[in-house]
Design a protein around this motif. Structure first.
Motif, PDB file in Angstrom:
ATOM      1  N   UNK A  83       0.798  -1.236   0.000  1.00  0.00           N
ATOM      2  CA  UNK A  83       0.000   0.000   0.000  1.00  0.00           C
ATOM      3  C   UNK A  83       0.820   1.271   0.000  1.00  0.00           C
ATOM      4  N   UNK A  84       2.129   1.179   0.132  1.00  0.00           N
ATOM      5  CA  UNK A  84       2.940   2.370  -0.101  1.00  0.00           C
ATOM      6  C   UNK A  84       2.921   2.764  -1.575  1.00  0.00           C
ATOM      7  N   UNK A  85       2.351   1.903  -2.411  1.00  0.00           N
ATOM      8  CA  UNK A  85       2.111   2.238  -3.821  1.00  0.00           C
ATOM      9  C   UNK A  85       1.064   3.346  -3.955  1.00  0.00           C
ATOM     10  N   UNK A  86       0.153   3.427  -2.985  1.00  0.00           N
ATOM     11  CA  UNK A  86      -0.946   4.399  -3.071  1.00  0.00           C
ATOM     12  C   UNK A  86      -0.438   5.833  -3.131  1.00  0.00           C
ATOM     13  N   UNK A  87       0.599   6.130  -2.384  1.00  0.00           N
ATOM     14  CA  UNK A  87       1.165   7.480  -2.380  1.00  0.00           C
ATOM     15  C   UNK A  87       1.661   7.870  -3.777  1.00  0.00           C
ATOM     16  N   UNK A  88       2.235   6.898  -4.468  1.00  0.00           N
ATOM     17  CA  UNK A  88       2.756   7.128  -5.818  1.00  0.00           C
ATOM     18  C   UNK A  88       1.609   7.340  -6.800  1.00  0.00           C
ATOM     19  N   UNK A  89       0.560   6.530  -6.677  1.00  0.00           N
ATOM     20  CA  UNK A  89      -0.623   6.697  -7.521  1.00  0.00           C
ATOM     21  C   UNK A  89      -1.298   8.038  -7.257  1.00  0.00           C
ATOM     22  N   UNK A  90      -1.340   8.445  -5.995  1.00  0.00           N
ATOM     23  CA  UNK A  90      -1.930   9.740  -5.646  1.00  0.00           C
ATOM     24  C   UNK A  90      -1.195  10.881  -6.347  1.00  0.00           C
ATOM     25  N   UNK A  91       0.133  10.797  -6.394  1.00  0.00           N
ATOM     26  CA  UNK A  91       0.907  11.845  -7.068  1.00  0.00           C
ATOM     27  C   UNK A  91       0.623  11.859  -8.572  1.00  0.00           C
ATOM     28  N   UNK A  92       0.459  10.690  -9.176  1.00  0.00           N
ATOM     29  CA  UNK A  92       0.115  10.635 -10.603  1.00  0.00           C
ATOM     30  C   UNK A  92      -1.209  11.345 -10.872  1.00  0.00           C
ATOM     31  N   UNK A  93      -2.196  11.117 -10.016  1.00  0.00           N
ATOM     32  CA  UNK A  93      -3.490  11.798 -10.154  1.00  0.00           C
ATOM     33  C   UNK A  93      -3.329  13.302  -9.970  1.00  0.00           C
ATOM     34  N   UNK A  94      -2.566  13.684  -8.945  1.00  0.00           N
ATOM     35  CA  UNK A  94      -2.402  15.116  -8.647  1.00  0.00           C
ATOM     36  C   UNK A  94      -1.614  15.829  -9.739  1.00  0.00           C
TER      37      UNK A  94
END
Length: 349
Positions: A84-95
């Motif tokens: 789930x530390x992948x989520x932070x990376x996905x969040x940045x892609x969205x942002x």
């Protein structure tokens, strides 16, 4: 004739001894962590630990095996699923898509995922996915609550965010995340596939009956990777913290929004109190020392991860294990104890 030693004034001598004592107290976290990870009374430790501060390594150790059967020693450069530390990376892609004007956080997800027929796509926003306030429990079922009303952690939120990234960029999530990882100087991190699978160390799942099993290959489905399936190293996650928290990936306004929260939740690694949840990142700003971080575990894949960052001292604590425990009560035992050691050591003062 014996040479006389130079005379040191008492004040100077006391100053020297005092400073050596303070230094020893501040550095005692190394000995404490060394001692801790050798214990097996709660469960064994098998993983890599990296603590950095202002670009300097304060503690680093790989302990255990990358292949349990062959007894191959673990290395700090080994590749772990970060879950789930992948989520932070996905969040940045969205942002980053928000910054380009292609995504609006307050817009219902129906605009970006018109193929989804469920009525809740007209009320759940992109932001609801980012901070787990969507209420989605199943893609074919009604939501558990009205959008924004509560916090309910779910990989489904980030699976959908991965799909939004693909539709707004006209590129696969794998292509997008590969570009972002390079931007963050994470050259040893990747989206797992058949070509790079051999570079990932083996995991191990421990069951409640005390039996265990070595995990072969990639268990995490491809569509779940944006939520919990990227692969990285302890050094690369330190690079990620530097890139994210020092303005290399998002502008100041967007970063502030990512690390601001309107919902709280409790997680055992961070203590007994509820803390904030931003976009793919937990925000502990009620404590004496401000803390950002996230955790991750998938027993079926046999990995556990924790990434903590303390902005005031530019300190990262990264712990990756290639083992996971079905008994959640012991899953994060070492991660929790290492955090406590550092918080009480003086390193973050």
């Amino acid at each position: 004739m014996k040479k006389k030693l130079p005379f040191l004034p008492l004040a100077l001598l006391l100053f020297f001894v005092s400073n050596q004592t303070i230094f020893a107290q501040k550095d005692n976290y190394s000995a404490k962590i060394d001692s801790l990870i050798k214990t097996t009374s709660v469960r064994p430790f098998n993983g890599a630990i990296l603590i950095t501060q202002k670009g300097t390594t304060k503690y680093s150790k790989a302990y255990g095996y990358s292949d349990y059967t062959k007894k191959i020693p673990l290395k700090l450069t080994d590749h772990f699923f970060i879950l789930s530390n992948s989520k932070q990376i996905t969040a940045v892609l969205i942002l980053q898509e928000v910054q380009k004007g292609r995504v609006v956080l307050s817009t219902p997800i129906k605009k970006y995922l018109p193929n989804l027929a469920q009525p809740w796509t007209n009320t759940i926003t992109v932001e609801n996915l980012l901070n787990h306030t969507s209420g989605i429990v199943d893609l074919e079922k009604p939501t558990a609550f009205a959008a924004g009303a509560q916090f309910k952690y779910s990989d489904l939120n980030y699976i959908l965010l991965g799909q939004i990234i693909e539709r707004t960029t006209n590129k696969t999530y794998e292509q997008n995340v590969t570009e972002l990882l390079k931007q963050a100087n994470m050259y040893n991190s990747f989206f797992p596939n058949a070509k790079n699978e051999k570079n990932i160390i083996k995991g191990r799942e421990y069951f409640k009956d005390n039996t265990n099993m070595e995990i072969q290959g990639i268990v995490i489905p491809r569509e779940q990777v944006p939520a919990a399936g990227l692969v990285s190293t302890v050094n690369d996650l330190s690079n990620w913290n530097n890139a994210l928290h020092k303005g290399r990936l998002l502008n100041e306004a967007t970063y502030t929004r990512m690390t601001t929260y309107n919902i709280t939740d409790k997680h055992p690694v961070f203590g007994e109190k509820e803390i904030g949840y931003g976009y793919g990142i937990r925000v502990n700003d009620e404590a004496k020392i401000k803390e950002f971080g996230h955790t991750g575990i998938i027993p079926d894949q046999g990995f556990t991860s924790v990434n903590l960052y303390y902005p005031e001292t530019d300190t990262s604590i990264i712990i990756l294990e290639n083992q996971a425990f079905e008994n959640f009560n012991v899953s994060y035992y070492f991660e929790t104890e290492i955090r406590k050691i550092i918080l009480s050591s003086g390193l973050l003062d």
